[in-house]
Write a protein that holds these residues in place. Structure first.
Motif, PDB file in Angstrom:
ATOM      1  N   ASN A 161     -48.245 -16.548 -28.705  1.00 25.08           N
ATOM      2  CA  ASN A 161     -47.190 -17.048 -29.591  1.00 25.08           C
ATOM      3  C   ASN A 161     -46.726 -16.076 -30.692  1.00 25.08           C
ATOM      4  O   ASN A 161     -45.947 -16.463 -31.551  1.00 25.08           O
ATOM      5  CB  ASN A 161     -47.633 -18.364 -30.246  1.00 25.08           C
ATOM      6  CG  ASN A 161     -48.940 -18.191 -31.015  1.00 25.08           C
ATOM      7  OD1 ASN A 161     -49.227 -17.096 -31.504  1.00 25.08           O
ATOM      8  ND2 ASN A 161     -49.729 -19.237 -31.106  1.00 25.08           N
ATOM      9  N   ASN A 162     -47.196 -14.849 -30.693  1.00 22.08           N
ATOM     10  CA  ASN A 162     -46.743 -13.952 -31.757  1.00 22.08           C
ATOM     11  C   ASN A 162     -46.021 -12.737 -31.182  1.00 22.08           C
ATOM     12  O   ASN A 162     -46.602 -11.906 -30.488  1.00 22.08           O
ATOM     13  CB  ASN A 162     -47.928 -13.478 -32.619  1.00 22.08           C
ATOM     14  CG  ASN A 162     -47.465 -12.768 -33.865  1.00 22.08           C
ATOM     15  OD1 ASN A 162     -46.926 -11.664 -33.768  1.00 22.08           O
ATOM     16  ND2 ASN A 162     -47.643 -13.391 -35.014  1.00 22.08           N
ATOM     17  N   GLU A 163     -44.763 -12.644 -31.516  1.00 23.21           N
ATOM     18  CA  GLU A 163     -43.926 -11.626 -30.910  1.00 23.21           C
ATOM     19  C   GLU A 163     -44.319 -10.210 -31.347  1.00 23.21           C
ATOM     20  O   GLU A 163     -44.415  -9.289 -30.545  1.00 23.21           O
ATOM     21  CB  GLU A 163     -42.465 -11.905 -31.273  1.00 23.21           C
ATOM     22  CG  GLU A 163     -41.490 -11.182 -30.375  1.00 23.21           C
ATOM     23  CD  GLU A 163     -40.060 -11.391 -30.858  1.00 23.21           C
ATOM     24  OE1 GLU A 163     -39.258 -10.474 -30.676  1.00 23.21           O
ATOM     25  OE2 GLU A 163     -39.785 -12.470 -31.437  1.00 23.21           O
ATOM     26  N   ILE A 164     -44.528 -10.066 -32.676  1.00 24.96           N
ATOM     27  CA  ILE A 164     -44.880  -8.749 -33.210  1.00 24.96           C
ATOM     28  C   ILE A 164     -46.146  -8.235 -32.536  1.00 24.96           C
ATOM     29  O   ILE A 164     -46.241  -7.079 -32.112  1.00 24.96           O
ATOM     30  CB  ILE A 164     -45.088  -8.811 -34.735  1.00 24.96           C
ATOM     31  CG1 ILE A 164     -43.782  -9.208 -35.418  1.00 24.96           C
ATOM     32  CG2 ILE A 164     -45.607  -7.490 -35.274  1.00 24.96           C
ATOM     33  CD1 ILE A 164     -43.893  -9.307 -36.922  1.00 24.96           C
ATOM     34  N   TYR A 165     -47.127  -9.135 -32.423  1.00 23.10           N
ATOM     35  CA  TYR A 165     -48.403  -8.744 -31.847  1.00 23.10           C
ATOM     36  C   TYR A 165     -48.244  -8.322 -30.393  1.00 23.10           C
ATOM     37  O   TYR A 165     -48.759  -7.303 -29.958  1.00 23.10           O
ATOM     38  CB  TYR A 165     -49.392  -9.903 -31.950  1.00 23.10           C
ATOM     39  CG  TYR A 165     -50.797  -9.531 -31.550  1.00 23.10           C
ATOM     40  CD1 TYR A 165     -51.640  -8.897 -32.451  1.00 23.10           C
ATOM     41  CD2 TYR A 165     -51.271  -9.783 -30.262  1.00 23.10           C
ATOM     42  CE1 TYR A 165     -52.918  -8.543 -32.088  1.00 23.10           C
ATOM     43  CE2 TYR A 165     -52.544  -9.438 -29.880  1.00 23.10           C
ATOM     44  CZ  TYR A 165     -53.371  -8.811 -30.802  1.00 23.10           C
ATOM     45  OH  TYR A 165     -54.639  -8.438 -30.434  1.00 23.10           O
ATOM     46  N   ARG A 166     -47.475  -9.106 -29.695  1.00 20.53           N
ATOM     47  CA  ARG A 166     -47.290  -8.821 -28.274  1.00 20.53           C
ATOM     48  C   ARG A 166     -46.594  -7.462 -28.085  1.00 20.53           C
ATOM     49  O   ARG A 166     -46.968  -6.647 -27.264  1.00 20.53           O
ATOM     50  CB  ARG A 166     -46.461  -9.940 -27.636  1.00 20.53           C
ATOM     51  CG  ARG A 166     -46.655 -10.047 -26.119  1.00 20.53           C
ATOM     52  CD  ARG A 166     -46.142 -11.360 -25.576  1.00 20.53           C
ATOM     53  NE  ARG A 166     -44.838 -11.714 -26.094  1.00 20.53           N
ATOM     54  CZ  ARG A 166     -44.561 -12.903 -26.651  1.00 20.53           C
ATOM     55  NH1 ARG A 166     -45.498 -13.825 -26.755  1.00 20.53           N
ATOM     56  NH2 ARG A 166     -43.355 -13.155 -27.092  1.00 20.53           N
TER      57      ARG A 166
END
Lengths: 580, 639
Positions: A558-563
């Motif tokens: 659910n985390n775009e930055i992390y992905r």
């Protein structure tokens, strides 16, 4: 400002007072001497009386000895007072610097503090000695000479008075003009030196782009400019000496002429005339001394200001009135924390952070530069104080703890970490003064540092050079981790502390943490996603806010930055070198 | 901040009251300094000397006037009932003229000295700087930057004092001493010797005090040095001190060092302070002794010594002591300045970069397959190669083909850091250098642009030995982006244009766009005209690197040397930097010191370095298949 400075004279108060006293004693003795000389000429030589010459000569030698005694004592006292004052100033500054919080340290640059502690103090020391020895001596010498001149002949002495007043006016006028010029010149001069420094530092760039000729012509233009300004400023100065000389000569001539007339009419003796001429020199020399002292004081003013700034800097973080001396556990809680480096600034670096971390958890922190990862962890050991909200460690507000207690419980491996000159043991014992050799080695093993330390010919007794220049970046980082571990902290914070350590070793260190210090809360800031992905939870920071907080799997979900970070780093943008 | 930096360097070597340093050959140095001054300001200096002589005589004339005043005017007039003051007035007027000349001359002297002094310094600065710019990189490696800076600040400052004050005053005092001595001898020979004997005592005792104080000054400098070192180290690590609650220990060490400094500073100054009173009172004693002996002479009429003569003699005696003290003081400061002069000349005497190259880079035009030299910028370059043996000139097109044949290199002759390096980069190829820190990656790139000269083997550029190529032309054909970027004080535009001074504004912007720098530059307060100071302190590291890429892009070189960014910039900026570098690499021979797998993977050749040797060489696939060091580095696993 002066009051604060002088408060540091302390135990050197008496020598500071005695110095001018001695100097005045010397002056009085010295002033008597021309009178004695006059008597030798008048009553001895001119009166053809050998007896007087011998007796007066004897008195004069005694007086000279007294002057010598005072002069020598004054010299010793002055040296002691000024050297002692300098010592106290250095100590006062250094002691205060040790109470500085991070915010205070940020305010002063390292090189600035070093300059204040050395060059500036030396300036003050020289000025102080000068003032003690000259500031009293010169005016009193002038006054006594003036008074004595008047007792010899009030009429002739008015010439001196006029001359002195004239010279003071000239000096004040010139000083004003010249200081303005010189201030400009020195600013330019600093800029010139700055550009030299720039060239020395960036010589490879200059050479790589073949810009030597360009730099030289740039420099020559600046040098020519400075030359013109210096010439202009110094031209103003060249008036001083001739005016001075002209005044002295005029005095001598006037005194000679009118003195001669008075001698002829028996109103003055030859000896008197000679003493008057001696006093003339005395007065003008003293005047020069006074102007030198004034210059000295103006020059040291800037130094004084810089020193007082350091002494008066109040630590932004102080111990609470009734501090708590025990940290219960390693739990951390952020409640609506906002923070800005500049007091009262609207621009917050941390914005309304809410976080709950249980004791013993291993937490990763990741995010772009400037996303406030470091600022976040700095709140925990109270390196800075929050602007709004509160940070709780072990269930209590960090501001309630005794600072030493808190910082012993929260061990921080700083981003810009340093080792100090000394053996590896000595460096490790920064963490715990009383650590046994075995404890040191144990910590080093945990940090995967033991493996390379034992490779050194002298092992743990290896000397680390200033700034840790004789170990590699990765080795340095591992030593710093070992040092932090020796504190046996409840919370361990590593701020990008393994960036130069190769991936495999990095993983082993994390594994060791997991096995050997399971109860310690661990916060690990990293650029590499591999360094945090297997931790209990990961905080994703973005522009001062917590963008995501969860396990690797959750964040991938659910985390775009992390992905995005994960994908960019695993598809071949991984770190490569430093594997040794 | 900027000023602090300069200050910091200033205090680098020694404090303001340094000990008397040892100078190898003071006479030769003094000759050289004065030779330097006389070379450019010979006439000025001759005039200055004349001025000094005239003003000394004017002064002396005044002193001797005392005798005339008493003997020829006052004494005869004393008996007269109706004295005529006209002759006395006349005499005073004559002396006044002499004095006026003295004043005028000293004014002239000071004016002249400004030009001599500031002019000499300007020349020295310029000479130092233009010398420094052409020194080999090795010089900067082996000399502390603070020490180099200190030549420009400390040493030039002491030299300024020497040229403007010490030397003229020394002359002044010396001439005064001689003239007073002559006058004294004229008045009375035995009395003169008596005075000289007293002077000898004075000089001796002063030198004793100087010796003790000098010893302590050395001690003080040493203590100051160790305190300095400690402060510097502690201040640098102040945050660590805080984090480890180490304040008390730091204070303890500081107190010890501080106390030692105090002790030596106290002693050094105390003994230095002795000198003044001692010489002053010995001077007074000398006066008394002369008065007694002189009185004996004058009263008994020995040797025709008059009372007036005695009075004059005593005045001379008083005036004699001051220049003697001054000469000693000036002597000390001259020696001090010579130590600085020695360092200045040492820098001036350094061997500049050797450049025996004769192959030059010229603009070329190709017609019918034949290259010809042209003045205009064609965008096409060629090496102009003159062959002495055949008296012919070749034009070789600039392509960017680089080969190493068995290159050995060491920063010093006794320790090689590169061994038997063999490589061949074809035009347009990308060569990646990988390996741990200290393996010799950077060193290889520094050899291509001849920052250093190799001990053995050959490096060829477009099949020409680089030693034959003019160093400056060689470097013009190479672009460099270094990991730690250095920028210069000036605007952003000026900094980009550093790579090509002739570039238009459009070209600057195009280069910035290529390097991905255009976006952030536009957001700066004044865009391309934003001033950068203190090595671009107002920019982030990533931004500085983008500027460095733009700077290399605008030079448009056929061969590029790139040192990739490490982990200290964040991933997003890094991606920008990476893209910028990728744009730049297109169509150029590139040597890249790689830290990122992505860079390495698509390289035409990968060189794996270890301990100064190339241990593996090939493409990514080849090296993975080999399964050795590269495989290990790439996978993080041991094979």
């Amino acid at each position: 400002m002066l009051k604060r400075l002088l408060a540091e004279v302390k135990e050197f108060k008496w020598v500071s007072i005695l110095t001018p006293v001695c100097m005045i004693g010397e002056v009085i003795a010295e002033m008597v001497i021309p009178r004695l000389m006059a008597r030798i000429v008048d009553d001895g030589i001119n009166a053809h009386n050998m007896q007087v010459i011998i007796s007066t000569g004897a008195v004069m030698i005694v007086v000279a000895l007294i002057a010598l005694l005072f002069g020598v004592l004054g010299g010793f006292f002055g040296a002691k007072a000024s050297a002692g004052f300098a010592r106290n100033l250095r100590k006062a500054m250094f002691d205060n610097i040790q109470t500085f919080s991070f915010a205070n340290i940020d305010k002063f640059s390292t090189s600035g503090l070093v300059t204040r502690l050395t060059t500036d103090v030396t300036n003050i020391q020289n000025a102080y000695q000068m003032i003690l020895r000259m500031a009293m001596r010169a005016p009193s010498s002038m006054i006594i000479a003036m008074v004595l001149s008047f007792t010899i002949s009030a009429r002739l002495s008015t010439i001196y008075l006029v001359a002195v007043i004239f010279l003071i006016f000239v000096a004040v006028f010139l000083m004003r003009r010249v200081t303005k010029y010189f201030r400009q010149v020195f600013e330019k001069y600093d800029a010139l030196n700055e550009s030299v420094q720039e060239n020395v530092r960036a010589i490879r760039v200059v050479k790589a782009f073949v810009r030597e000729d360009y730099e030289v012509s740039k420099f020559q233009k600046a040098a020519e400019n400075i030359y013109q300004m210096f010439v202009k400023a110094e031209k103003n100065m060249t008036v001083v000496m001739p005016v001075m000389m002209g005044t002295v000569y005029t005095c001598i001539l006037l005194i000679s002429y009118f003195g001669a007339r008075m001698i002829v009419s028996n109103a003055l003796s030859t000896g008197d005339l000679m003493s008057l001429l001696t006093y003339c020199m005395n007065i003008l020399m003293s005047l020069m001394m006074v102007s030198m002292v004034i210059v000295m004081i103006t020059m040291s003013q800037a130094s004084a200001k810089r020193i007082v700034e350091v002494m008066e800097e109040k630590s932004a973080i102080t111990n609470p009135a009734d501090p708590v001396y025990e940290v219960k556990d390693g739990s951390i809680s952020f409640q609506k924390v906002s923070f800005s480096y500049h007091e009262g600034s609207e621009e917050h670096v941390l914005k309304e952070i809410d976080l709950e971390i249980a004791s013993g958890q291993a937490i990763g922190i990741i995010g772009a530069t400037g996303s406030a990862k470091t600022s976040l962890v700095n709140m925990i050991s109270r390196l800075y104080d929050v602007s709004e909200g509160a940070v709780y460690v072990g269930g209590r507000d960090v501001r309630a703890y005794d600072l030493t207690t808190l910082r012993d419980a929260v061990s921080v491996g700083l981003q810009k970490n340093v080792l100090f000159s000394g053996t590896i043991y000595e460096n490790l014992r920064w963490g715990d003064k009383n650590a046994t050799e075995e404890a040191c080695r144990e910590a080093a093993r945990l940090a995967c540092a033991d493996e390379f330390i034992t490779q050194f010919p002298k092992g743990y007794e290896t000397k680390i050079e200033q700034g840790g220049t004789n170990v590699s970046g990765g080795q340095k980082q591992r030593l710093c981790i070992a040092r932090a571990l020796l504190k046996k902290p409840k919370i361990l914070i590593l701020d990008d502390s393994t960036s130069a350590v190769d991936t495999a070793t990095d993983a082993r260190i994390r594994q060791a943490f997991k096995e050997k210090i399971p109860d310690t809360t661990k916060l690990i800031i990293a650029q590499r996603i591999a360094s945090v992905m297997d931790l209990d939870k990961i905080i994703v920071m973005d522009d001062g806010r917590v963008n995501g907080f969860g396990t690797h799997a959750e964040l991938m979900e659910n985390n775009e930055i992390y992905r995005e970070l994960y994908e960019s780093q695993t598809s071949g943008a991984r770190d490569f070198d430093e594997a040794s | 901040m900027a000023q602090e930096n300069v200050k910091e360097v200033k205090m680098g070597r020694r404090g303001p009251m340094g000990p008397r340093p040892k100078v190898e050959n003071p006479k030769l140095l003094l000759k050289r300094v004065m030779g330097y001054v006389f070379k450019y300001y010979g006439i000025h200096m001759v005039l200055v000397l004349c001025c000094i002589v005239i003003s000394v005589f004017a002064n002396l004339q005044g002193t001797l006037f005392m005798r005339t005043l008493i003997d020829s005017y006052i004494t005869p007039m004393m008996g007269e009932a109706n004295p005529d003051f006209a002759p006395l007035f006349g005499a005073i007027r004559r002396v006044a003229v002499v004095y006026a000349i003295g004043v005028a001359v000293s004014f002239l002297q000071q004016r002249l000295m400004i030009y001599v002094n500031q002019g000499t310094l300007k020349r020295m600065r310029n000479e130092l700087f233009s010398k420094m710019e052409y020194l080999p990189v090795k010089y900067f490696d082996t000399h502390a930057h603070g020490d180099i800076m200190s030549v420009y600040t400390n040493d030039i400052d002491t030299l300024r004092q020497m040229v403007s004050q010490s030397v003229p005053q020394f002359f002044n005092s010396a001439i005064t001493i001689v003239s007073i001595l002559v006058s004294m001898l004229a008045l009375n020979v035995p009395m003169t010797f008596l005075t000289l004997a007293m002077v000898a005592v004075m000089v001796f005792s002063a030198s004793q005090a100087t010796r003790v104080s000098g010893r302590n000054f050395v001690e003080q400098q040493r203590n100051l040095g160790s305190l300095n070192g400690f402060i510097e180290e502690t201040m640098t690590g102040q945050k660590v001190v805080k984090v480890f609650n180490h304040e008390d220990e730091s204070i303890e060490t500081f107190d010890e060092l501080n106390e030692a400094l105090y002790q030596s500073a106290y002693k050094a100054n105390a003994y230095a302070n002795l000198m003044g009173p001692i010489s002053m009172q010995l001077g007074n004693t000398s006066y008394v002794v002369c008065a007694m002996v002189g009185g004996l002479f004058a009263l008994n009429g020995y040797l025709g010594f008059t009372v007036g003569a005695l009075a004059s003699f005593l005045t001379l005696n008083r005036n004699f002591n001051m220049p003697i003290n001054q000469v000693t003081a000036q002597f000390n400061s001259i020696i001090m300045a010579l130590a600085g002069a020695e360092r200045i000349f040492r820098l001036m005497d350094e061997e500049p970069e050797t450049d025996e190259g004769y192959v030059t880079l010229v603009n070329a035009r190709e017609e019918n397959g034949v290259l010809t030299e042209t003045e205009e910028r064609t965008g096409k370059w060629a090496w102009k190669h003159y062959h002495k043996a055949t008296d012919t000139t070749d034009y070789v097109p600039l392509q960017g083909d680089v080969t190493f044949h068995g290159v050995d290199f060491g920063y010093t002759d006794d320790k090689m850091v590169l061994h038997d390096i063999v490589l061949h980069a074809l035009p347009g190829q990308k060569i990646a250098l990988v390996g741990s820190t200290g393996a010799g990656k950077t060193t290889i790139t520094n050899l291509i642009n001849r920052f250093y000269t190799i001990q053995d083997g050959k490096i060829r550029y477009d099949n020409i030995n680089v030693n034959k190529i003019k160093t400056q032309d060689l470097r013009r054909s190479l672009g460099m982006v270094l990991q730690d970027t250095h920028l210069f004080t000036g605007t952003v535009k000026e900094n980009i244009r550093y790579g090509n001074p002739d570039a238009t504004d459009e070209e600057v912007i195009a280069a910035a766009k290529l390097a991905n720098a255009d976006k952030f530059i536009k957001r700066l307060p004044e865009g391309y005209d934003t001033m950068l100071t203190g090595d671009g302190a107002n920019l982030s590291q990533g931004q500085r690197q983008l500027l460095a890429i733009a700077r290399a892009a605008i030079a448009d070189p056929p061969v590029l040397i790139l040192d990739e960014a490490t982990s200290s910039i964040d991933t997003r900026t890094e991606r920008l930097v990476q893209e910028g570098m990728d744009h730049l690499m297109k169509g150029r021979t590139t040597f890249v010191i790689a830290h990122r797998l992505s860079t390495v993977k698509n390289a035409d050749q990968i060189l794996v370095m270890e301990n100064g040797r190339i241990i593996e060489q090939g493409t990514h696939d080849e090296l993975i298949a080999l399964g050795k060091k590269y495989y290990q580095l790439y996978t993080g696993k041991t094979a």
